[in-house]
Design an enzyme around this catalytic site. Sequence first.
Site, PDB file in Angstrom:
ATOM      1  N   GLY A 241     -67.230  47.085  66.602  1.00 22.19           N
ATOM      2  CA  GLY A 241     -66.093  46.184  66.786  1.00 22.19           C
ATOM      3  C   GLY A 241     -66.288  45.239  67.962  1.00 22.19           C
TER       4      GLY A 241
ATOM      5  N   HIS B   3     -74.593  39.296  61.897  1.00 21.22           N
ATOM      6  CA  HIS B   3     -74.119  40.390  61.035  1.00 21.22           C
ATOM      7  C   HIS B   3     -72.588  40.403  60.921  1.00 21.22           C
ATOM      8  CE1 HIS B   3     -73.696  43.078  64.670  1.00 21.22           C
ATOM      9  NE2 HIS B   3     -72.714  43.546  63.935  1.00 21.22           N
TER      10      HIS B   3
ATOM     11  N   ASP C 248     -80.065  37.977  65.416  1.00 26.21           N
ATOM     12  CA  ASP C 248     -78.679  38.307  65.061  1.00 26.21           C
ATOM     13  C   ASP C 248     -77.709  37.401  65.833  1.00 26.21           C
ATOM     14  OD1 ASP C 248     -76.469  39.543  64.038  1.00 26.21           O
ATOM     15  OD2 ASP C 248     -76.720  41.428  65.132  1.00 26.21           O
TER      16      ASP C 248
ATOM     17  N   SER D 239     -69.269  43.859  68.367  1.00 28.84           N
ATOM     18  CA  SER D 239     -70.331  42.983  67.887  1.00 28.84           C
ATOM     19  C   SER D 239     -69.960  41.517  67.980  1.00 28.84           C
ATOM     20  CB  SER D 239     -70.645  43.281  66.430  1.00 28.84           C
ATOM     21  OG  SER D 239     -71.506  44.362  66.368  1.00 28.84           O
ATOM     22  N   GLY D 240     -70.950  40.701  68.310  1.00 27.72           N
ATOM     23  CA  GLY D 240     -70.721  39.265  68.394  1.00 27.72           C
ATOM     24  C   GLY D 240     -70.177  38.839  69.743  1.00 27.72           C
TER      25      GLY D 240
HETATM   26  N1  ARG Z   1     -73.075  46.687  65.320  1.00 21.55           N
HETATM   27  C1  ARG Z   1     -71.895  46.975  66.049  1.00 21.55           C
HETATM   28  C2  ARG Z   1     -70.734  46.148  65.548  1.00 21.55           C
HETATM   29  O1  ARG Z   1     -70.812  45.630  64.461  1.00 21.55           O
HETATM   30  C3  ARG Z   1     -72.097  46.868  67.526  1.00 21.55           C
HETATM   31  C4  ARG Z   1     -72.989  47.906  68.003  1.00 21.55           C
HETATM   32  C5  ARG Z   1     -73.192  47.892  69.440  1.00 21.55           C
HETATM   33  N2  ARG Z   1     -73.554  49.212  69.776  1.00 21.55           N
HETATM   34  C6  ARG Z   1     -73.873  49.616  70.980  1.00 21.55           C
HETATM   35  N3  ARG Z   1     -74.125  50.862  71.150  1.00 21.55           N
HETATM   36  N4  ARG Z   1     -73.937  48.788  71.993  1.00 21.55           N
HETATM   37  O2  ARG Z   1     -69.666  46.083  66.124  1.00 21.55           O
END
Ligand code: ARG
Length: 295
Positions: A209, A68, A114, A211-212
């Site tokens: 932020g 994503h 993902d 993510s990844g």
């Molecule tokens: N989707 C989020 C991103 O793009 C990360 C979400 C992780 N959330 C969590 N509660 N661990 O950065």
Amino acid sequence: MNLAPLLLLIVLAVLTVNCQNVPQERIVGGYAPVPHSIKYIVSIQTTNRQHFCGGFLINRFWVITAAHCNIGVTRMVIVAGDYSLAIYEGTEQEVYPHFLVPHPHYNSTSNSSDIMLIKLRAPIYLNSYVSIVLLPKQDSSIAEGTMCRVSGWGYTSPTGGQIPATLRTVTLPVVSTEKCNSTRSFNGSITDKMLCAGYNIGGKDACQGDSGGPLVCNGRVYGVVSWGRGCADAEFPGVYTAVSKFRRWIDNTIFSYYSRFCHRVVLMKQTQSSPLLNNLLNAEGTRAAHIPGWC
Ligand code: ARG
């Protein structure tokens, strides 16, 4: 002589310095690691240097992140050796991606698969600020309660706010898929290719932020920061892509790139190629030839 104003000044000065040192809650509920102690993490930024995702180096030419985080190959730059995003520390290495390989089964609705591989245009230099991280074996599982570390430059509070300037990290226990899927929690949305980590009472988590970024347990990356419900909420742990379920795909993707590439190198060597083609090949040809067993 009246010393009172001078004393007041000294007290104020001491207070200012001390207040700057008060530890602040970051990632969510985490802390700032020793600078450059987490060497495998990369910041993925837009071409105008806005951080938007994390990632990690698995070898000098390849980075893993979340599918994503795919904003298009021409729009991103990978930064290794970073700590403070706001300061140029001289340890950063910026490399553009050569191509992206999002997992073919990635589904943005269910968040399944993902994960994305990024082939870099140039190799990253490994030094005291930058290293690679190990991957788990295909299908290896990680026991509930194992403590893992997640790091990133993501939001430091569930309500968002600003991206912190410096890297943050937090340790979290692995939550069983069974618990994560309970009706009080994610109610069946967690597949066997996902991993949950967090405390029942919440308070510590990855956030937007992050993510990844890598979730590292027992020295290997078992998770890629993927999704959640809010951040650090009680009963809602963070959800990660289970890297061990994708180990074969990772190895096969990298291998097939080099086998195609080496095929070309061998053909060129056979046909006494033109200086132009030789130049084109040289950069990557010599690098590939340095990997024992390649070409
Ligand atoms: N989707 C989020 C991103 O793009 C990360 C979400 C992780 N959330 C969590 N509660 N661990 O950065």
